[in-house]
Design a protein around this motif. Sequence first.
Motif, PDB file in Angstrom:
ATOM      1  N   ASP A   1      16.387  42.063  33.302  1.00 26.97           N
ATOM      2  CA  ASP A   1      16.159  41.107  32.228  1.00 26.97           C
ATOM      3  C   ASP A   1      14.835  40.367  32.426  1.00 26.97           C
ATOM      4  OD1 ASP A   1      16.651  39.671  29.919  1.00 26.97           O
ATOM      5  OD2 ASP A   1      18.229  38.426  30.767  1.00 26.97           O
ATOM      6  N   VAL A   2      14.803  39.291  33.208  1.00 30.40           N
ATOM      7  CA  VAL A   2      13.588  38.487  33.403  1.00 30.40           C
ATOM      8  C   VAL A   2      13.185  38.537  34.867  1.00 30.40           C
ATOM      9  CG1 VAL A   2      12.557  36.189  33.224  1.00 30.40           C
ATOM     10  CG2 VAL A   2      14.188  36.962  31.485  1.00 30.40           C
ATOM     11  N   TYR A   3      11.914  38.827  35.101  1.00 39.06           N
ATOM     12  CA  TYR A   3      11.335  38.934  36.442  1.00 39.06           C
ATOM     13  C   TYR A   3      10.246  37.884  36.555  1.00 39.06           C
ATOM     14  CZ  TYR A   3       9.018  41.338  40.414  1.00 39.06           C
ATOM     15  OH  TYR A   3       8.473  41.674  41.626  1.00 39.06           O
TER      16      TYR A   3
ATOM     17  N   GLN B   1      18.512  34.898  40.651  1.00 37.93           N
ATOM     18  CA  GLN B   1      18.529  35.520  41.972  1.00 37.93           C
ATOM     19  C   GLN B   1      17.124  35.521  42.547  1.00 37.93           C
ATOM     20  OE1 GLN B   1      20.211  39.338  41.000  1.00 37.93           O
ATOM     21  NE2 GLN B   1      22.301  38.565  41.108  1.00 37.93           N
ATOM     22  N   ILE B   2      17.047  35.329  43.869  1.00 36.80           N
ATOM     23  CA  ILE B   2      15.774  35.286  44.577  1.00 36.80           C
ATOM     24  C   ILE B   2      15.768  36.422  45.587  1.00 36.80           C
ATOM     25  CG2 ILE B   2      14.238  33.878  46.011  1.00 36.80           C
ATOM     26  CD1 ILE B   2      16.039  31.442  45.089  1.00 36.80           C
ATOM     27  N   GLY B   3      14.661  37.161  45.659  1.00 34.52           N
ATOM     28  CA  GLY B   3      14.577  38.252  46.621  1.00 34.52           C
ATOM     29  C   GLY B   3      13.152  38.505  47.060  1.00 34.52           C
ATOM     30  N   TRP B   4      13.005  39.326  48.092  1.00 32.29           N
ATOM     31  CA  TRP B   4      11.688  39.675  48.628  1.00 32.29           C
ATOM     32  C   TRP B   4      11.689  41.145  49.028  1.00 32.29           C
ATOM     33  CZ3 TRP B   4      15.522  37.089  50.998  1.00 32.29           C
ATOM     34  CH2 TRP B   4      15.999  37.594  52.200  1.00 32.29           C
TER      35      TRP B   4
ATOM     36  N   LEU C   1       7.257  37.240  34.078  1.00 34.34           N
ATOM     37  CA  LEU C   1       6.602  35.943  33.997  1.00 34.34           C
ATOM     38  C   LEU C   1       5.725  35.730  35.227  1.00 34.34           C
ATOM     39  CD1 LEU C   1       9.686  33.813  32.862  1.00 34.34           C
ATOM     40  CD2 LEU C   1       8.121  35.143  31.448  1.00 34.34           C
ATOM     41  N   GLU C   2       4.505  35.312  34.991  1.00 33.77           N
ATOM     42  CA  GLU C   2       3.545  35.027  36.054  1.00 33.77           C
ATOM     43  C   GLU C   2       3.104  33.579  35.901  1.00 33.77           C
ATOM     44  OE1 GLU C   2       1.957  37.170  38.358  1.00 33.77           O
ATOM     45  OE2 GLU C   2       2.581  39.146  37.645  1.00 33.77           O
TER      46      GLU C   2
ATOM     47  N   VAL D   1      17.744  35.963  35.606  1.00 29.77           N
ATOM     48  CA  VAL D   1      16.417  35.826  36.175  1.00 29.77           C
ATOM     49  C   VAL D   1      16.402  36.363  37.605  1.00 29.77           C
ATOM     50  CG1 VAL D   1      14.616  34.176  36.830  1.00 29.77           C
ATOM     51  CG2 VAL D   1      16.024  33.737  34.809  1.00 29.77           C
ATOM     52  N   PHE D   2      15.356  37.121  37.910  1.00 30.05           N
ATOM     53  CA  PHE D   2      15.079  37.512  39.291  1.00 30.05           C
ATOM     54  C   PHE D   2      13.725  36.947  39.661  1.00 30.05           C
ATOM     55  CE2 PHE D   2      13.139  40.431  42.406  1.00 30.05           C
ATOM     56  CZ  PHE D   2      14.009  40.208  43.455  1.00 30.05           C
TER      57      PHE D   2
END
Length: 148
Positions: free
Chosen positions: A92-94, A80-83, A112-113, A35-36
């Motif tokens: 994979d999953v955003y 993972q968390i990013g900006w 995913l929203e 996941v990101f």
Amino acid sequence: MSQADFYVLTDTQHDSRYTFLCRLADKVLGKGRQVFISVASEQEAERLDQLLWDYRPEAFIPHGIISNASSGADTPAPVQIGWGDTLPEHRDVYINLHLDTAGETLKFERILEIVVQQDDILTATRKNYATYKDAGIEIKMHDMRPKS
């Protein structure tokens, strides 16, 4: 083919997105996915980092923050968390908490929203819906609001 899932919540509180995100990340991680999570700023990434640590005492969501100065390979956690322009090595999953979508977002297998009933979030997620649809991404709606 990529898929975008919209989780529509009843809540009007911005923080409800974070509470739901923790549950969603835990569920996605349980399926063996990477996941990101895209956020708007470093401060938001740090806040989310703390929320994931505190999510449930009996649960552990292995996660880390990546930034423009590091690559996803430097943070091997499955969440993972990013900006900004930061992206992980995987596609994979955003999970989009930042609201804006970039061209790279469309390359993820799942997007995913999380939608709450706030004008700015509703406007941004409607725009993202149109972007995904125009890109030929399959869209699924998950209306979490109680049925009357």
